[in-house]
Design an enzyme around this catalytic site. Structure first.
Site, PDB file in Angstrom:
ATOM      1  N   ASP A 164     -25.312  81.384 -26.629  1.00 12.87           N
ATOM      2  CA  ASP A 164     -24.086  80.649 -26.314  1.00 12.87           C
ATOM      3  C   ASP A 164     -23.412  81.243 -25.082  1.00 12.87           C
ATOM      4  O   ASP A 164     -22.932  80.512 -24.207  1.00 12.87           O
ATOM      5  CB  ASP A 164     -23.104  80.723 -27.487  1.00 12.87           C
ATOM      6  N   LEU A 165     -23.337  82.551 -25.034  1.00 17.80           N
ATOM      7  CA  LEU A 165     -22.638  83.204 -23.935  1.00 17.80           C
ATOM      8  C   LEU A 165     -23.353  82.975 -22.606  1.00 17.80           C
ATOM      9  O   LEU A 165     -22.718  82.683 -21.584  1.00 17.80           O
ATOM     10  CB  LEU A 165     -22.514  84.701 -24.218  1.00 17.80           C
TER      11      LEU A 165
END
Length: 403
Positions: A164-165
């Site tokens: 996600d990051l």
């Protein structure tokens, strides 16, 4: 001020990590980022962790510096307003970031009919548009079987949503690349970014895919640094430290700090290894552990720190999150990335800005997240172009919310 993206306008329709992080990254460099949410907030409006008041620390942390518009997007009038906001503006507007399915008011072709140079970046689970989140993608990459103790019999999930990051940062890059191309060609485009593809690409970049194709099977290494030397040790006072000898310089410094130089030749001869080579240090990691462990166990943290720092060694202290907040010297307002900022419903919180430091320019101070609907009137009048009378009617009908 390092408001390097001042004048750029992005509209965001999103939830959870990747898309909100991408939008916030641009907001923290000075872009105007407008969140469009439903009247009761986004899907992640109450995502844990939460404060005692019930306010989401998660949502607050990922939406700093944005503007909030709350619309009844279940109604035709609300969707029309959303489309007008997305497609309004001049050359520096017309950017959309979303991780919702690109249909209805988020359909690219529909929006493009209103604004031909629209740049839309849609984050998807997989390249086919299927649903996936970090906690389903990561198991498919095999990494949980490499995380945890050496002899782990079951997978260990990582608590950090790494994919996600990375996807959030890549979304910001993709939008800026699309905007640069539009400036050169005048053309907009629909950019699709799949969470699973990000993970697969990184697995290739770091050699995991090639390693498997060439027949190597990597085993879990516990807290050892894979491919070189690094491990955690407990000091005499119970403090736990991580020491790393990845590069030749780091290894030499670690050897000097721990005083094991005179014992290395015998270890190398016995194992038939050359510990100046990082791969051999990994092969001989357990023997090296036996040399360093007594050194660490015989010193307090402060004593070990003096020796390690004097040698210029690469090391770190294990802290709990509470300890980090209380005692890490760089998790404080003495670090120019941080400021104490009042967040709606939370009070004053130590708040980071963007980590990028544009040398020679002052940092843009960290900004708080918006209240739900805080900017609805401002954006509908100033961006969507409706009159104050029209806004009053929308408000009276319950189609918009002001924070």
């Amino acid at each position: 001020m390092s408001d390097i993206l001042k004048g750029l306008r992005l509209v965001e329709a999103s939830a959870f990590v990747a898309a909100p992080l991408g939008g916030m990254t641009l907001a923290q460099m000075g872009a105007e980022v407008i969140r469009i949410d439903a009247l009761n907030g986004g899907l992640d409006a109450r995502r844990w962790p939460v404060a005692g008041t019930g306010e989401s620390l998660f949502w607050s942390g990922l939406n700093k510096g944005k503007k909030s518009v709350a619309l009844d997007i279940a109604s035709p009038e609300g969707r029309e307003l959303a489309e007008r906001i997305i497609c309004a503006g001049g050359d520096d507007a017309g950017l959309l970031l979303t991780n919702f399915p690109p249909r209805g008011w988020l359909d690219y072709d529909r929006l493009k009919a209103r604004r031909g140079d629209l740049i839309q970046l849609t984050i998807q689970g997989d390249r086919h548009g299927g649903s996936a989140v970090d906690y389903t993608v990561n198991p498919a990459m095999g990494l949980p079987f490499l995380t945890g103790p050496d002899a782990a019999n079951s997978p260990v999930n990582h608590v950090l949503p790494a994919w996600d990051l990375i996807t959030g940062q890549m979304a910001a890059v993709g939008l800026l690349a699309g905007e640069r191309q539009r400036r050169r060609s005048g053309q907009g485009q629909h950019v699709k970014l799949a969470l699973e593809d990000v993970a697969l690409a990184v697995m290739g970049h770091l050699g995991f895919i090639a390693e498997a194709e060439l027949g190597s099977r990597r085993e879990p290494a516990g807290n050892h640094l894979f491919g070189a030397y690094g491990r955690d040790f407990v000091c005499a006072d119970g403090a736990r430290i991580m020491v790393v000898g990845l590069t030749g310089k780091q290894w030499s410094a670690l050897v000097q700090a721990t005083g094991i130089a005179d014992r290395l030749p015998a270890t190398e001869a016995r194992l038939r290894l050359d510990l100046t080579q990082e791969g051999d240090r990994f092969k001989g990691r357990h023997a090296i552990d036996e040399l360093i462990a007594p050194w660490a166990a015989g010193l307090t943290l402060s004593e070990a720190a003096v020796a390690l720092d004097a040698a210029g060694a690469c090391w770190g202290l294990y802290r709990s999150v509470d300890d980090m907040v209380r005692s890490h010297p760089n998790c404080a307002t003495s670090n120019p990335m941080f400021a104490r900022v009042a967040h709606p419903g939370l009070g004053e919180v130590l708040t980071p800005g963007i980590p990028l430091d544009f040398v020679g320019r002052d940092r843009l101070p960290p900004a708080p997240p918006p209240r739900l609907g805080q900017h609805t009137e401002e954006i509908l009048l100033g961006v969507a172009g409706i009159s104050s009378g029209e806004f009053a009617k929308l408000h009276d009908r319950g189609l918009v919310l002001t924070g």
